[in-house]
Motif scaffolding. Sequence first.
Motif, PDB file in Angstrom:
ATOM      1  N   SER A 213       0.844  -1.198   0.000  1.00  0.00           N
ATOM      2  CA  SER A 213       0.000   0.000   0.000  1.00  0.00           C
ATOM      3  C   SER A 213       0.874   1.241   0.000  1.00  0.00           C
ATOM      4  O   SER A 213       2.077   1.163   0.268  1.00  0.00           O
ATOM      5  CB  SER A 213      -0.920   0.018   1.219  1.00  0.00           C
ATOM      6  OG  SER A 213      -0.186   0.412   2.354  1.00  0.00           O
ATOM      7  N   ASN A 214       0.251   2.372  -0.287  1.00  0.00           N
ATOM      8  CA  ASN A 214       0.986   3.628  -0.145  1.00  0.00           C
ATOM      9  C   ASN A 214       1.120   3.898   1.358  1.00  0.00           C
ATOM     10  O   ASN A 214       0.644   3.115   2.193  1.00  0.00           O
ATOM     11  CB  ASN A 214       0.283   4.771  -0.908  1.00  0.00           C
ATOM     12  CG  ASN A 214      -1.066   5.112  -0.310  1.00  0.00           C
ATOM     13  OD1 ASN A 214      -1.644   4.345   0.438  1.00  0.00           O
ATOM     14  ND2 ASN A 214      -1.571   6.286  -0.641  1.00  0.00           N
ATOM     15  N   ASN A 215       1.746   5.040   1.690  1.00  0.00           N
ATOM     16  CA  ASN A 215       2.037   5.280   3.109  1.00  0.00           C
ATOM     17  C   ASN A 215       0.840   5.807   3.897  1.00  0.00           C
ATOM     18  O   ASN A 215       0.987   6.758   4.656  1.00  0.00           O
ATOM     19  CB  ASN A 215       3.210   6.261   3.215  1.00  0.00           C
ATOM     20  CG  ASN A 215       4.497   5.517   3.526  1.00  0.00           C
ATOM     21  OD1 ASN A 215       4.452   4.407   4.055  1.00  0.00           O
ATOM     22  ND2 ASN A 215       5.628   6.110   3.212  1.00  0.00           N
ATOM     23  N   THR A 216      -0.307   5.215   3.716  1.00  0.00           N
ATOM     24  CA  THR A 216      -1.486   5.634   4.489  1.00  0.00           C
ATOM     25  C   THR A 216      -1.943   4.461   5.339  1.00  0.00           C
ATOM     26  O   THR A 216      -2.162   3.363   4.818  1.00  0.00           O
ATOM     27  CB  THR A 216      -2.628   6.077   3.545  1.00  0.00           C
ATOM     28  OG1 THR A 216      -2.120   7.091   2.675  1.00  0.00           O
ATOM     29  CG2 THR A 216      -3.819   6.614   4.318  1.00  0.00           C
ATOM     30  N   SER A 217      -2.089   4.705   6.636  1.00  0.00           N
ATOM     31  CA  SER A 217      -2.441   3.601   7.538  1.00  0.00           C
ATOM     32  C   SER A 217      -3.902   3.192   7.343  1.00  0.00           C
ATOM     33  O   SER A 217      -4.635   3.798   6.566  1.00  0.00           O
ATOM     34  CB  SER A 217      -2.194   4.025   8.975  1.00  0.00           C
ATOM     35  OG  SER A 217      -2.947   5.191   9.207  1.00  0.00           O
ATOM     36  N   GLY A 218      -4.318   2.197   8.073  1.00  0.00           N
ATOM     37  CA  GLY A 218      -5.700   1.722   7.993  1.00  0.00           C
ATOM     38  C   GLY A 218      -5.795   0.218   8.163  1.00  0.00           C
ATOM     39  O   GLY A 218      -6.757  -0.301   8.728  1.00  0.00           O
ATOM     40  N   LYS A 267      -6.266  11.265   4.309  1.00  0.00           N
ATOM     41  CA  LYS A 267      -5.413  10.838   3.190  1.00  0.00           C
ATOM     42  C   LYS A 267      -6.027   9.646   2.461  1.00  0.00           C
ATOM     43  O   LYS A 267      -6.638   8.779   3.084  1.00  0.00           O
ATOM     44  CB  LYS A 267      -4.040  10.398   3.733  1.00  0.00           C
ATOM     45  CG  LYS A 267      -3.055  11.553   3.942  1.00  0.00           C
ATOM     46  CD  LYS A 267      -1.759  11.033   4.552  1.00  0.00           C
ATOM     47  CE  LYS A 267      -0.897  10.276   3.543  1.00  0.00           C
ATOM     48  NZ  LYS A 267       0.227   9.564   4.201  1.00  0.00           N
ATOM     49  N   SER A 268      -5.807   9.593   1.147  1.00  0.00           N
ATOM     50  CA  SER A 268      -6.274   8.433   0.377  1.00  0.00           C
ATOM     51  C   SER A 268      -5.342   7.247   0.620  1.00  0.00           C
ATOM     52  O   SER A 268      -4.124   7.422   0.644  1.00  0.00           O
ATOM     53  CB  SER A 268      -6.198   8.737  -1.122  1.00  0.00           C
ATOM     54  OG  SER A 268      -7.331   9.381  -1.565  1.00  0.00           O
ATOM     55  N   ARG A 269      -5.928   6.072   0.757  1.00  0.00           N
ATOM     56  CA  ARG A 269      -5.092   4.860   0.818  1.00  0.00           C
ATOM     57  C   ARG A 269      -5.297   4.095  -0.489  1.00  0.00           C
ATOM     58  O   ARG A 269      -6.442   3.916  -0.931  1.00  0.00           O
ATOM     59  CB  ARG A 269      -5.518   3.990   2.003  1.00  0.00           C
ATOM     60  CG  ARG A 269      -4.813   2.633   2.074  1.00  0.00           C
ATOM     61  CD  ARG A 269      -5.334   1.801   3.245  1.00  0.00           C
ATOM     62  NE  ARG A 269      -4.851   0.431   3.173  1.00  0.00           N
ATOM     63  CZ  ARG A 269      -3.702   0.003   3.693  1.00  0.00           C
ATOM     64  NH1 ARG A 269      -2.913   0.849   4.347  1.00  0.00           N
ATOM     65  NH2 ARG A 269      -3.336  -1.259   3.568  1.00  0.00           N
TER      66      ARG A 269
END
Length: 350
Positions: A213-218, A267-269
């Motif tokens: 994933s990109n650097n966006t948590s979740g 932020k978008s994930r």
Amino acid sequence: MVVSQPALNQFLTCKQTTTKFTGIPEVDLSKPEAKALIVKACQEFGFFKLVNHGVPLDCMVNLENEAFKFFNQTQSEKAKAGPPDPFGYGSVRIGSKGDLGWIEYILLNINPDIISSQSLLIFRENPELFRCAVEEYISEMKRVCYQVLELMADGLEIEPRDVLSKLPRNEKSDCCFRMNHYPPCPEAIAAKGRHLIGFGEHTDPHIISVLRSNNTSGLQISLRDGTWVSVPTDHTSFFIIAGDSLQVLTNGRFKSVKHRVLAGTSKSRVSMIYFAGPPLSEKIAPLPCLMRKEEENLYKEFTWSEYKKAAYKSRLADNRLCLFEKSSTPPNQLNKMRETDQNAQVKKVF
Ligand SMILES: C=C1C[C@]23C[C@@]1(O)CC[C@H]2[C@@]12CC[C@H](O)[C@@](C)(C(=O)O1)[C@H]2[C@@H]3C(=O)O
Ligand SMILES: O=C(O)CCC(=O)C(=O)O
Ligand SMILES: [Fe+2]
């Protein structure tokens, strides 16, 4: 993504748990201890982080950018490649049994023999660059996946070392690829300390899934004691998820891991996941070379096609494997399912 129907209050929420977990096992593919660490991680978590995998960061970022270009189109443009059949573009609805999430996604079948008109539409309407980025990324995923499965066999001390990797390597293997986009949702932190769900809790039905994933948590995983913990992001690494089929192939030594994704507020994930599956006709059963003398086989006999059919009839959070466990299924329930399938119209994706 436009969410008017269904309204936000119909989406799942969960209790706010944001503990960043520092105990995610890390496997360095370039080190000799990788095989032992893979086995330990799969026994304890069904999940681990993979570093030094040799996939160029450019290849990941390139596809991530193409995915953003796709998801940034208007809703009516994207909708031309949907609704998912299950392949193609989808938004909000996950599967066909009423699961909702704060998500839009593209699901692609990798084996061109299993035709899906919706997945072809993704590329008809979108530039060649996107298709090239997907193809380049998938070929890297195959390499990583075979290497991980071969090290797994080494670590389990079973032979031949391709006993697991030969399943997704087969030219008829049923693998798929998914790109998920979780747009930011300012109302994601709901009332009473609850949090909006992007992708509800589930296990993956396949053998393993390779997630980036990109650097966006979740992303969160459920530990063996049922606690949910947040996985710290790392856009340069992959996360390997043990699926239900791996649980059966190892006769329960490895357990598939429950995971879910929480929506973010700002932020978008974007995540990209390669699901490694066997051919549809493959029998999913504990590997004979792994079974100890007089060890009891915990599962009934079934093929990947049967498992997939059952999975697609289930809700996201259902325990799909219990139907195939010797200890928990009433004897004739599985036969009933098989009879119903024979009578039902065969869907082209299976
Ligand atoms: C609700 C569903 C979506 C899903 C098929 C299912 O009926 C149950 C399993 C879900 C899942 C989870 C892992 C993968 O993302 C996926 C493609 C898969 O093979 O099983 C999805 C399915 C989907 O989104 O269609
Ligand atoms: O988007 C993620 O990080 C995980 C998604 C997932 O679990 C799936 O697509 O099966
Ligand atoms: Fe998943």
